[in-house]
Design a protein around this motif. Structure first.
Motif, short mmCIF file in Angstrom:
data_model
loop_
_atom_site.label_atom_id
_atom_site.label_comp_id
_atom_site.label_asym_id
_atom_site.label_seq_id
_atom_site.Cartn_x
_atom_site.Cartn_y
_atom_site.Cartn_z
N ARG A 149 -13.95 11.05 1.58
CA ARG A 149 -12.76 10.22 1.41
C ARG A 149 -12.70 9.13 2.47
O ARG A 149 -12.27 8.01 2.20
CB ARG A 149 -11.49 11.09 1.44
N TYR A 153 -12.36 5.19 1.75
CA TYR A 153 -11.30 4.33 2.30
C TYR A 153 -11.88 3.09 2.95
O TYR A 153 -11.35 1.98 2.79
CB TYR A 153 -10.46 5.10 3.34
N SER A 189 -2.90 8.53 2.77
CA SER A 189 -3.98 7.72 3.35
C SER A 189 -4.42 6.63 2.39
O SER A 189 -4.59 5.47 2.79
CB SER A 189 -5.17 8.60 3.73
N ILE A 190 -4.60 6.98 1.12
CA ILE A 190 -5.11 5.96 0.19
C ILE A 190 -4.07 4.90 -0.13
O ILE A 190 -4.40 3.78 -0.51
CB ILE A 190 -5.64 6.61 -1.11
N TYR A 193 -4.55 1.48 1.17
CA TYR A 193 -5.55 0.60 0.58
C TYR A 193 -5.24 0.32 -0.91
O TYR A 193 -6.12 -0.11 -1.64
CB TYR A 193 -6.94 1.25 0.71
#
Length: 313
Positions: A149, A153, A189-190, A193
């Protein structure tokens, strides 16, 4: 023509026929499915230049998957085939109350190794910079694992610097994650982005214990999302941008048979609309219309002729 690449996993699907054979043995129909793959099929049918990004084997079923994609005008040039490997498998069972259960065999699926190194991620990133948009889901995040992951990212960050739009559907499936905390961290977290977030309130409830619109707005307020789309089943779809909040009604649908893939198909209609220059509202209406067609038929991917006919009706 707008160009999109979807990243994820295609699996072999076995679904039971309604009746057994003369000896009482269960008969299964073989097909292929996966959340981002389902979306890819309908995006291609709606006129987007569509590529699929995954890893498969060199077995007969992987070959069939590649042939099926080609038949749907989905580009396969970004698919890597690994010798001696085969795709994941799942079986659908119908329970007495009409619901469906899913049983998976996917731990050795080659798609899990999509971003196994930063070098592999960077090589893929170089091929994706020519796209207008890349699309992935929480299932994509779950199957590749924590270390991969991070590589993903980094690639998404580079793609956004090249003006590639990143679209994401959380599509939370608890059994794919070590625990809820791991899933929560990955989902947040994603979002750093992501440009277009396509979320379902049922998934938000499962993951966060909060399916309110205000709760979602607060949770993602610090992220630079250009569009936060909230899918709410038969209730209004809600689109939140930095400057406005829009509600798009969902017309009632008669004769619902199977809701499998409804969210995936909404995503296809919405993303196709946005990438083809349609307004937020018209894109959501297209997504709602596409989902409304799918739920009146069995299975996530219905015959193209039927889909085209009903879409044009």
């Amino acid at each position: 023509m707008a160009h999109i690449a979807a990243i994820g996993e295609v699996m072999v699907e076995l679904a039971p026929f309604p009746t057994a054979d003369s000896n009482g043995r269960e008969i299964m129909a073989l097909s292929f499915a996966g959340d981002t793959y389902n979306t890819s099929v309908y995006m291609a049918r709606l006129g987007l230049t569509t590529d699929y990004v995954t890893q498969l084997g060199e077995d007969p079923y992987s070959t069939q998957i590649m042939q099926r994609m080609a038949g749907e005008n989905i580009g396969t040039g970004l698919i890597k085939q690994l010798p001696g490997r085969s795709p994941g498998l799942y079986i659908i069972r119908n329970t007495p109350d009409g619901e469906r259960e899913f049983f998976y065999w996917r731990k050795e699926a080659p798609a899990r190794e999509l971003f196994s190194s930063q070098e592999a991620a960077d090589q893929l990133c170089q091929k994706l910079v020519h796209c207008n948009c890349v699309y992935l889901s929480g299932i994509t995040l779950a199957i590749i694992g924590e270390k991969s992951r991070e590589f993903l990212y980094n690639s998404l960050h580079k793609l956004r610097q090249q003006d590639v739009i990143v679209a994401f559907d959380s599509n939370y499936r608890p059994r794919l994650w070590r625990d809820k905390a791991e899933a929560q961290q990955a989902m947040l977290s994603i979002m750093q982005y992501t440009d277009i977030a396509l979320l379902t309130l049922d998934d938000e409830q499962l993951l966060w214990g909060d399916d309110s619109v205000e709760g979602c707005k607060k949770r993602y307020a610090t992220y630079k999302l250009s569009e936060l789309v909230l899918k709410r089943g038969a209730d209004d779809a809600i689109i939140i941008t930095p400057t406005e909040e829009l509600r798009v009604p969902v017309p009632p649908v008669q004769g619902v048979i199977d809701t499998t893939g409804a969210g995936d198909t909404f995503n296809a209609g919405y993303l196709a609309g946005r990438l083809q220059g349609k307004s937020l509202v018209d894109s959501a209406k297209q997504g709602i219309r596409c989902a409304g067609i799918i739920i009146r038929h069995r299975g996530a991917i219905i015959d193209k002729a039927i889909f085209d006919k009903e879409l044009g009706a």
